[in-house]
Scaffold this motif. Structure first.
Motif, PDB file in Angstrom:
ATOM      1  N   GLN A 178       0.820  -1.206   0.000  1.00 27.82           N
ATOM      2  CA  GLN A 178       0.000   0.000   0.000  1.00 27.82           C
ATOM      3  C   GLN A 178       0.859   1.262   0.000  1.00 27.82           C
ATOM      4  O   GLN A 178       0.548   2.219  -0.719  1.00 27.82           O
ATOM      5  CB  GLN A 178      -0.934   0.010   1.218  1.00 27.82           C
ATOM      6  N   TRP A 235       2.165   1.643  -3.456  1.00 29.41           N
ATOM      7  CA  TRP A 235       1.057   2.073  -4.309  1.00 29.41           C
ATOM      8  C   TRP A 235       0.850   3.582  -4.222  1.00 29.41           C
ATOM      9  O   TRP A 235       0.746   4.273  -5.240  1.00 29.41           O
ATOM     10  CB  TRP A 235      -0.211   1.329  -3.906  1.00 29.41           C
ATOM     11  N   TYR A 250      -7.461   0.712  -2.821  1.00 32.26           N
ATOM     12  CA  TYR A 250      -6.191   0.082  -2.459  1.00 32.26           C
ATOM     13  C   TYR A 250      -6.242  -0.574  -1.076  1.00 32.26           C
ATOM     14  O   TYR A 250      -5.506  -1.520  -0.810  1.00 32.26           O
ATOM     15  CB  TYR A 250      -5.038   1.071  -2.566  1.00 32.26           C
ATOM     16  N   VAL A 251      -7.143  -0.131  -0.216  1.00 29.54           N
ATOM     17  CA  VAL A 251      -7.279  -0.728   1.104  1.00 29.54           C
ATOM     18  C   VAL A 251      -8.109  -2.010   1.033  1.00 29.54           C
ATOM     19  O   VAL A 251      -7.857  -2.972   1.755  1.00 29.54           O
ATOM     20  CB  VAL A 251      -7.927   0.272   2.086  1.00 29.54           C
TER      21      VAL A 251
END
Length: 122
Positions: free
Chosen positions: A7, A10, A58-59
């Motif tokens: 993450q 990202w 993304y989470v």
């Protein structure tokens, strides 16, 4: 690689690295959310929100998909993936067409002003 590490990569990739290279590389997008759309759509093989239930994506995305999205971004930086093609594919899945580059505003030839009446009387 841990989820937190992926993450963090990202966010750095899509918020700083890719936007920072966009103009120099002539990429069709500049904003972080556009890079996120392109990479996630291509990682899933379709519109990302058809595959991810929560926001931010993304989470809530499958960890393997997020790893694929990061790998695509890194490949774009390395020049081994065509970001323009990834964008066209993403837009196609969404039923949209890429926007055309804006043309420069042409200047009037000398002596043939196209100013408005207000501008001519000022």
């Amino acid at each position: 690689m841990s989820r937190d590490t992926v993450q963090a990569r990202w966010l750095d990739l899509t918020r700083r690295e890719l936007p920072g290279l966009a103009v120099a590389r002539g990429w069709p997008v500049r904003a972080d959310h556009c890079f996120q759309r392109i990479l996630l759509d291509n990682a899933f093989g379709g519109v990302w929100y058809d595959h991810v239930a929560g926001r931010p994506a993304y989470v809530h995305a499958d960890p393997a998909a997020l790893v694929r999205a990061v790998a695509l971004g890194e490949a774009a930086i390395a020049g081994t993936v065509d970001l323009g093609e990834l964008n066209r594919r993403s837009l196609n899945w969404r039923g949209k067409t890429p926007s055309k580059p804006r043309a420069a505003t042409p200047m009037s030839p000398a002596g043939k002003s196209i100013r408005t009446k207000i501008e001519r009387t000022a």
